[in-house]
Design a protein around this motif. Structure first.
Motif, PDB file in Angstrom:
ATOM      1  N   SER A 144     -25.629  43.870  56.512  1.00 14.11           N
ATOM      2  CA  SER A 144     -26.400  44.940  57.122  1.00 14.11           C
ATOM      3  C   SER A 144     -27.606  45.229  56.245  1.00 14.11           C
ATOM      4  N   ALA A 145     -28.755  45.401  56.857  1.00 13.90           N
ATOM      5  CA  ALA A 145     -29.968  45.726  56.107  1.00 13.90           C
ATOM      6  C   ALA A 145     -29.924  47.157  55.584  1.00 13.90           C
ATOM      7  N   SER A 146     -29.066  47.973  56.157  1.00 16.30           N
ATOM      8  CA  SER A 146     -29.039  49.394  55.785  1.00 16.30           C
ATOM      9  C   SER A 146     -27.751  49.817  55.103  1.00 16.30           C
ATOM     10  N   GLY A 147     -27.092  48.934  54.380  1.00 15.38           N
ATOM     11  CA  GLY A 147     -25.868  49.307  53.686  1.00 15.38           C
ATOM     12  C   GLY A 147     -24.938  48.130  53.522  1.00 15.38           C
ATOM     13  N   PRO A 148     -23.655  48.435  53.346  1.00 18.61           N
ATOM     14  CA  PRO A 148     -22.681  47.357  53.146  1.00 18.61           C
ATOM     15  C   PRO A 148     -22.497  46.509  54.408  1.00 18.61           C
ATOM     16  N   ALA A 149     -21.899  45.350  54.228  1.00 22.54           N
ATOM     17  CA  ALA A 149     -21.622  44.466  55.365  1.00 22.54           C
ATOM     18  C   ALA A 149     -20.739  45.181  56.374  1.00 22.54           C
ATOM     19  N   ARG A 150     -20.932  44.848  57.630  1.00 27.91           N
ATOM     20  CA  ARG A 150     -20.146  45.450  58.707  1.00 27.91           C
ATOM     21  C   ARG A 150     -19.136  44.432  59.221  1.00 27.91           C
ATOM     22  N   LYS A 151     -17.964  44.939  59.559  1.00 31.88           N
ATOM     23  CA  LYS A 151     -16.891  44.107  60.086  1.00 31.88           C
ATOM     24  C   LYS A 151     -16.956  44.179  61.612  1.00 31.88           C
ATOM     25  N   TYR A 152     -17.327  43.068  62.247  1.00 34.64           N
ATOM     26  CA  TYR A 152     -17.425  43.002  63.701  1.00 34.64           C
ATOM     27  C   TYR A 152     -16.127  42.448  64.277  1.00 34.64           C
ATOM     28  N   TYR A 153     -15.664  43.071  65.350  1.00 32.60           N
ATOM     29  CA  TYR A 153     -14.382  42.722  65.960  1.00 32.60           C
ATOM     30  C   TYR A 153     -14.570  42.107  67.338  1.00 32.60           C
ATOM     31  N   THR A 154     -13.725  41.131  67.618  1.00 32.19           N
ATOM     32  CA  THR A 154     -13.663  40.513  68.935  1.00 32.19           C
ATOM     33  C   THR A 154     -12.197  40.161  69.219  1.00 32.19           C
ATOM     34  N   PRO A 155     -11.766  40.221  70.472  1.00 31.80           N
ATOM     35  CA  PRO A 155     -10.369  39.892  70.782  1.00 31.80           C
ATOM     36  C   PRO A 155     -10.060  38.418  70.573  1.00 31.80           C
ATOM     37  N   THR A 156      -8.864  38.151  70.112  1.00 34.34           N
ATOM     38  CA  THR A 156      -8.343  36.785  70.043  1.00 34.34           C
ATOM     39  C   THR A 156      -7.796  36.433  71.425  1.00 34.34           C
ATOM     40  N   ALA A 157      -7.299  35.217  71.572  1.00 39.41           N
ATOM     41  CA  ALA A 157      -6.655  34.842  72.841  1.00 39.41           C
ATOM     42  C   ALA A 157      -5.449  35.749  73.091  1.00 39.41           C
ATOM     43  N   ALA A 158      -4.699  36.040  72.035  1.00 38.86           N
ATOM     44  CA  ALA A 158      -3.551  36.956  72.174  1.00 38.86           C
ATOM     45  C   ALA A 158      -4.032  38.356  72.531  1.00 38.86           C
ATOM     46  N   GLY A 159      -5.168  38.758  71.981  1.00 35.01           N
ATOM     47  CA  GLY A 159      -5.735  40.071  72.296  1.00 35.01           C
ATOM     48  C   GLY A 159      -6.185  40.163  73.743  1.00 35.01           C
ATOM     49  N   ALA A 160      -6.748  39.075  74.253  1.00 32.19           N
ATOM     50  CA  ALA A 160      -7.163  39.047  75.659  1.00 32.19           C
ATOM     51  C   ALA A 160      -5.947  39.161  76.569  1.00 32.19           C
ATOM     52  N   ALA A 161      -4.870  38.465  76.209  1.00 30.60           N
ATOM     53  CA  ALA A 161      -3.635  38.547  77.001  1.00 30.60           C
ATOM     54  C   ALA A 161      -3.035  39.949  76.917  1.00 30.60           C
ATOM     55  N   GLU A 162      -3.068  40.546  75.729  1.00 26.01           N
ATOM     56  CA  GLU A 162      -2.549  41.912  75.560  1.00 26.01           C
ATOM     57  C   GLU A 162      -3.389  42.908  76.342  1.00 26.01           C
ATOM     58  N   ARG A 163      -4.678  42.684  76.396  1.00 30.40           N
ATOM     59  CA  ARG A 163      -5.565  43.566  77.173  1.00 30.40           C
ATOM     60  C   ARG A 163      -5.173  43.544  78.642  1.00 30.40           C
ATOM     61  N   VAL A 164      -4.909  42.362  79.180  1.00 31.60           N
ATOM     62  CA  VAL A 164      -4.487  42.241  80.586  1.00 31.60           C
ATOM     63  C   VAL A 164      -3.144  42.940  80.785  1.00 31.60           C
ATOM     64  N   ARG A 165      -2.184  42.704  79.881  1.00 29.76           N
ATOM     65  CA  ARG A 165      -0.868  43.321  79.990  1.00 29.76           C
ATOM     66  C   ARG A 165      -0.971  44.837  79.903  1.00 29.76           C
ATOM     67  N   ALA A 166      -1.740  45.328  78.932  1.00 33.98           N
ATOM     68  CA  ALA A 166      -1.864  46.773  78.730  1.00 33.98           C
ATOM     69  C   ALA A 166      -2.598  47.431  79.896  1.00 33.98           C
ATOM     70  N   ARG A 167      -3.589  46.744  80.431  1.00 35.81           N
ATOM     71  CA  ARG A 167      -4.320  47.283  81.588  1.00 35.81           C
ATOM     72  C   ARG A 167      -3.381  47.414  82.783  1.00 35.81           C
ATOM     73  N   GLN A 168      -2.544  46.402  83.020  1.00 34.48           N
ATOM     74  CA  GLN A 168      -1.594  46.461  84.142  1.00 34.48           C
ATOM     75  C   GLN A 168      -0.573  47.571  83.921  1.00 34.48           C
ATOM     76  N   ALA A 169      -0.104  47.713  82.688  1.00 32.64           N
ATOM     77  CA  ALA A 169       0.852  48.781  82.379  1.00 32.64           C
ATOM     78  C   ALA A 169       0.202  50.145  82.582  1.00 32.64           C
ATOM     79  N   TRP A 170      -1.046  50.296  82.148  1.00 34.35           N
ATOM     80  CA  TRP A 170      -1.760  51.561  82.313  1.00 34.35           C
ATOM     81  C   TRP A 170      -1.945  51.876  83.797  1.00 34.35           C
ATOM     82  N   ASP A 171      -2.377  50.883  84.571  1.00 35.90           N
ATOM     83  CA  ASP A 171      -2.580  51.092  86.006  1.00 35.90           C
ATOM     84  C   ASP A 171      -1.285  51.516  86.689  1.00 35.90           C
TER      85      ASP A 171
END
Length: 116
Positions: A68-95
């Motif tokens: 980062s130009a304005s401070g310490p490095a930033r940790k960027y997050y993205t879903p893994t394949a397991a995270g994408a599957a969990e997102r679908v499962r959690a969305r269905q459970a929420w619905d």
């Protein structure tokens, strides 16, 4: 809208974070700001950062450090394949939960309207 029940929010925070990270790779503070702007003004960094760490340790999010130009490095997050599957499962459970709660609320309203 503020004043969300903390326990309910805790139960859905993982889904919210997976949803936002699936929309675009982002870092912790930016996710906090996005959530606050989407109707969760009471959400703080002290709640979001541990949830992100938990999702990462569960293998549902992966992170990369970006300078980062304005401070310490930033940790960027993205879903893994397991995270994408969990997102679908959690969305269905929420619905399903929303439908069940709505059914109870609707039935409760009808019961209150019926004269005895």
């Amino acid at each position: 809208m503020s004043g969300h029940d903390a326990q309910m929010l805790k139960g859905v925070l993982s889904l919210l974070l997976l949803e936002l990270c699936a929309q675009q790779e982002d870092y912790g503070y930016a996710l906090v700001v996005r959530l606050q702007g989407l109707g969760f003004p009471e959400l703080a960094e002290g709640t979001v950062y541990p949830a992100l760490s938990r999702l990462e340790s569960q293998g549902l999010l992966e992170a990369r450090l970006v300078r980062s130009a304005s401070g310490p490095a930033r940790k960027y997050y993205t879903p893994t394949a397991a995270g994408a599957a969990e997102r679908v499962r959690a969305r269905q459970a929420w619905d399903a939960l929303v439908v069940a709660v709505a059914a109870v609320r609707t039935d409760s309203v009808r019961t209150q309207e019926v004269p005895t």
